[in-house]
Design a protein around this motif. Sequence first.
Motif, PDB file in Angstrom:
ATOM      1  N   UNK A  23       0.854  -1.184   0.000  1.00 34.31           N
ATOM      2  CA  UNK A  23       0.000   0.000   0.000  1.00 34.31           C
ATOM      3  C   UNK A  23       0.889   1.232   0.000  1.00 34.31           C
ATOM      4  N   UNK A  24       0.679   2.096  -0.993  1.00 36.79           N
ATOM      5  CA  UNK A  24       1.457   3.324  -1.095  1.00 36.79           C
ATOM      6  C   UNK A  24       0.494   4.486  -1.105  1.00 36.79           C
ATOM      7  N   UNK A  25       0.635   5.367  -0.126  1.00 36.14           N
ATOM      8  CA  UNK A  25      -0.266   6.525   0.008  1.00 36.14           C
ATOM      9  C   UNK A  25      -1.722   6.087  -0.095  1.00 36.14           C
ATOM     10  N   UNK A  26      -2.006   5.008   0.618  1.00 33.26           N
ATOM     11  CA  UNK A  26      -3.385   4.575   0.743  1.00 33.26           C
ATOM     12  C   UNK A  26      -3.930   3.755  -0.415  1.00 33.26           C
ATOM     13  N   UNK A  27      -3.107   3.492  -1.433  1.00 34.04           N
ATOM     14  CA  UNK A  27      -3.602   2.736  -2.590  1.00 34.04           C
ATOM     15  C   UNK A  27      -2.838   1.424  -2.732  1.00 34.04           C
ATOM     16  N   UNK A  28      -3.572   0.321  -2.970  1.00 37.32           N
ATOM     17  CA  UNK A  28      -2.910  -0.965  -3.202  1.00 37.32           C
ATOM     18  C   UNK A  28      -2.173  -0.902  -4.527  1.00 37.32           C
ATOM     19  N   UNK A  29      -0.905  -1.261  -4.521  1.00 36.29           N
ATOM     20  CA  UNK A  29      -0.075  -1.176  -5.709  1.00 36.29           C
ATOM     21  C   UNK A  29       0.774  -2.435  -5.779  1.00 36.29           C
ATOM     22  N   UNK A  30       1.111  -2.863  -7.004  1.00 28.92           N
ATOM     23  CA  UNK A  30       2.038  -3.975  -7.135  1.00 28.92           C
ATOM     24  C   UNK A  30       3.413  -3.405  -7.461  1.00 28.92           C
ATOM     25  N   UNK A  31       4.418  -3.762  -6.642  1.00 27.36           N
ATOM     26  CA  UNK A  31       5.763  -3.271  -6.958  1.00 27.36           C
ATOM     27  C   UNK A  31       6.606  -4.389  -7.551  1.00 27.36           C
ATOM     28  N   UNK A  32       7.579  -3.978  -8.378  1.00 31.99           N
ATOM     29  CA  UNK A  32       8.462  -4.941  -9.044  1.00 31.99           C
ATOM     30  C   UNK A  32       9.610  -5.307  -8.109  1.00 31.99           C
ATOM     31  N   UNK A  33      10.229  -6.476  -8.354  1.00 30.21           N
ATOM     32  CA  UNK A  33      11.404  -6.823  -7.545  1.00 30.21           C
ATOM     33  C   UNK A  33      12.501  -5.782  -7.735  1.00 30.21           C
ATOM     34  N   UNK A  34      13.317  -5.591  -6.705  1.00 34.48           N
ATOM     35  CA  UNK A  34      14.445  -4.670  -6.836  1.00 34.48           C
ATOM     36  C   UNK A  34      15.434  -5.237  -7.837  1.00 34.48           C
ATOM     37  N   UNK A  35      16.189  -4.333  -8.485  1.00 35.86           N
ATOM     38  CA  UNK A  35      17.171  -4.815  -9.450  1.00 35.86           C
ATOM     39  C   UNK A  35      18.387  -5.393  -8.722  1.00 35.86           C
ATOM     40  N   UNK A  36      19.171  -6.181  -9.452  1.00 36.67           N
ATOM     41  CA  UNK A  36      20.417  -6.665  -8.880  1.00 36.67           C
ATOM     42  C   UNK A  36      20.281  -7.982  -8.143  1.00 36.67           C
ATOM     43  N   UNK A  37      19.108  -8.598  -8.208  1.00 38.34           N
ATOM     44  CA  UNK A  37      18.952  -9.879  -7.522  1.00 38.34           C
ATOM     45  C   UNK A  37      18.739 -11.030  -8.510  1.00 38.34           C
ATOM     46  N   UNK A  38      18.927 -10.754  -9.817  1.00 35.39           N
ATOM     47  CA  UNK A  38      18.602 -11.759 -10.829  1.00 35.39           C
ATOM     48  C   UNK A  38      19.470 -13.018 -10.680  1.00 35.39           C
ATOM     49  N   UNK A  39      20.775 -12.818 -10.487  1.00 38.81           N
ATOM     50  CA  UNK A  39      21.680 -13.974 -10.392  1.00 38.81           C
ATOM     51  C   UNK A  39      21.345 -14.803  -9.149  1.00 38.81           C
TER      52      UNK A  39
END
Lengths: 490, 250
Positions: A400-416
Amino acid sequence: MPPRAAFPRAAAAAVGDARLRANLRHATHTIRAKRAAAVAELPDWELLRAAGAAIKDRTLRHLDHYLPRLEEAVTAAGGRVHWAADAAEANRIVVDLVRATGETEVVKVKSMATQEIGLNAALAREGITAYETDLAELIVQLGDDLPSHILVPAIHRNRGEIRDIFARRMGDWGRPAPEGLGDTPAELAEAARLHLREKFLTAKVGVSGANFMVAETGTMVVVESEGNGRMCLTLPETLISVVGVEKVVPTWRDLEVFLQLLPRSSTAERMNPYTSTWTGTTDGDGPHVFHLVLLDNGRTDALADTVGRQALRCIRCSACLNVCPVYERAGGHAYGSAYPGPIGAILTPQLRGTGTPLDASLPYASSLCGACYEVCPVAIDIPEVLVHLRERVVQGGQVTLRGTRTVIKPARGHAAERAALRAAAWAFDHPGVLRAGQRLAARTLRLHPRRLPGPGRAWSDSRALPEVPAESFRDWWLRTRGERDSHEQP
Amino acid sequence: MRVALFVTCVNDTLYPRTGRAVVTLLERLGVEVDFPAAQSCCGQPQYNTGYRHQAEPLVRRYAAAFRGYDYVVTPSGSCAAMVRDNYPRIGARAAAEGRGRELTEAAESAVPKTYELTEFLVDVLRVTDVGAYFPHTVTYHPTCHGLRLLGLRDRPRRLLAAVRGLKLVELPGAEECCGFGGTFAVKNAAVSAAMGADKARHIAATGAETVCTVDNSCRLHIGGTLARRGSPVRPVHLAEILASTEGDIW
Ligand code: SF4
């Protein structure tokens, strides 16, 4: 704010600073033992702890009930309530309130909330000087430094360093340090007393936070050890308190629980030396004008997370910092936030999100040893929240960001890493593959390097690698008792 | 009594002696030991690094491999804690994500029968003197998950105190984390190494010949740190001490 290097880099620099490590080690180990003794005195500590957690949980679930009640009570007592959704709004409100008084100086009671929003800098941009009056905050301010601990912001400094800072900088901010200042606690305290007294007696505006807000009467509560806070709360004509919405408790009866939990956990005292409470305004006594700024700044978003929300129970006692082996070595600055240590590692990524490399690295700033959970007076399962936030970093998902449900992407740099752990999980789920791997490793024993390449270097730089045995347990079992209950699965 | 051994992936691959010690010890105490070959890793590396979904097949595998046993014994405090604390969480989260109760039930079925070795000896078999002989000076490092998640308390010490020939010496700062922490050892290598160095210094200060743990992942880190510093102190798993007898010194 300092440059926001990810935690591992900032921590590595701190690890190399021998004086910092010695200061931190000494301070945290001393308080650790005292806390344990103070807590052991109460036979019902575990019950108190459960009560504290339950009161906070219930109040947080019903913030929509208790905050309006608080507002009503504060207003009825002659105060004014302002609502701030984020740091920028809170700073703007305070700046406007100070401006309206015509003053350009304020005295401050030590407060985490105003640090969180960067109030001093916001005031400075508008030509208003904020004087910190807590001894440790004063040391930090005079040294152009940043706080590194919730309770003892100058914990990273020793007496010699403090003496030098006082002698060098007090004159720039007001009354200079006495000639020939020594480094005994008494001399340092006296220098600070003289320097601060001037401020207390001239300031017309005070700015504070609060440890608790009692909804039934609209009362703010500050607990402290020095009494400087009490001076700021009572002497100025105008008092502005900036407080996180999670600090509300329903009644004085609830407060009673926390007034037992907090001092023992934080300073290892049975009772803190100064408990100040103020309710609106009173004729002929204390400030004539009282403003309460209620700060959200990510708190209600955190509340929407069923695992993460327990971080909002925190009463900022700092016990988790003092027992944390990572904090002890990395120091508070590596966490890049007003909230360092274990609580910072779970609170900051919830309040600020996991968008920057620093914030995404904070949930990993722990070996999950569990010492923080063990001491937390409101039983926040910090390791559980750390793992939960790690999941958010590497897998993304609903927040939840500023009161709204949101889908966030994985952080970069964790692919390996993601690929490696997925492969490992696949191999573990196929014991035949696992066995083949074990046998290959055993057969190529001679070829094993003594130092690993790539990310593995981080292991082998300081630790020898184990020898891979010639025969795995699985193979030994099969060889010696293979007939019984060891049907290999594909 | 018949029990299943959950040897764990680290022990299977890197410390097979520990698994063999558990078998020797339990058999000496009259327990029949099975090794269900379908077992694998408990999923802790995945779960603790943030890959909860990757841990799910391993939860299912664990539940299936040990179905039908009353007791599962494991020589690892952290793997036992993973099963007991985190399996129910993984199951509950899967149910909350609308994937039915199948994983929840699998996870919960595994919990009540999973015992860390010293719990099994002290609480189930009710022995502290297991007839062991180990003529060395030993110091004991209580690993974090055994200490705080499982609450092993003084069980390992009581078992050690009953070993003939063994001299137990106190470890300063015993309850402080050694700095391993799974991927923490690599992700925050500098802090991890600093913690390991302090642990190694404390171990050296005891003058013990041997440092004993109930978790070989911590032993891996502690042993690697000691070895890199040229220390002669030998790290061992408690099971290896308990398996040792006068006739068969490990
Ligand atoms: S998380 Fe718990 S131990 Fe840490 S500061 Fe908050 S209340 Fe204290």
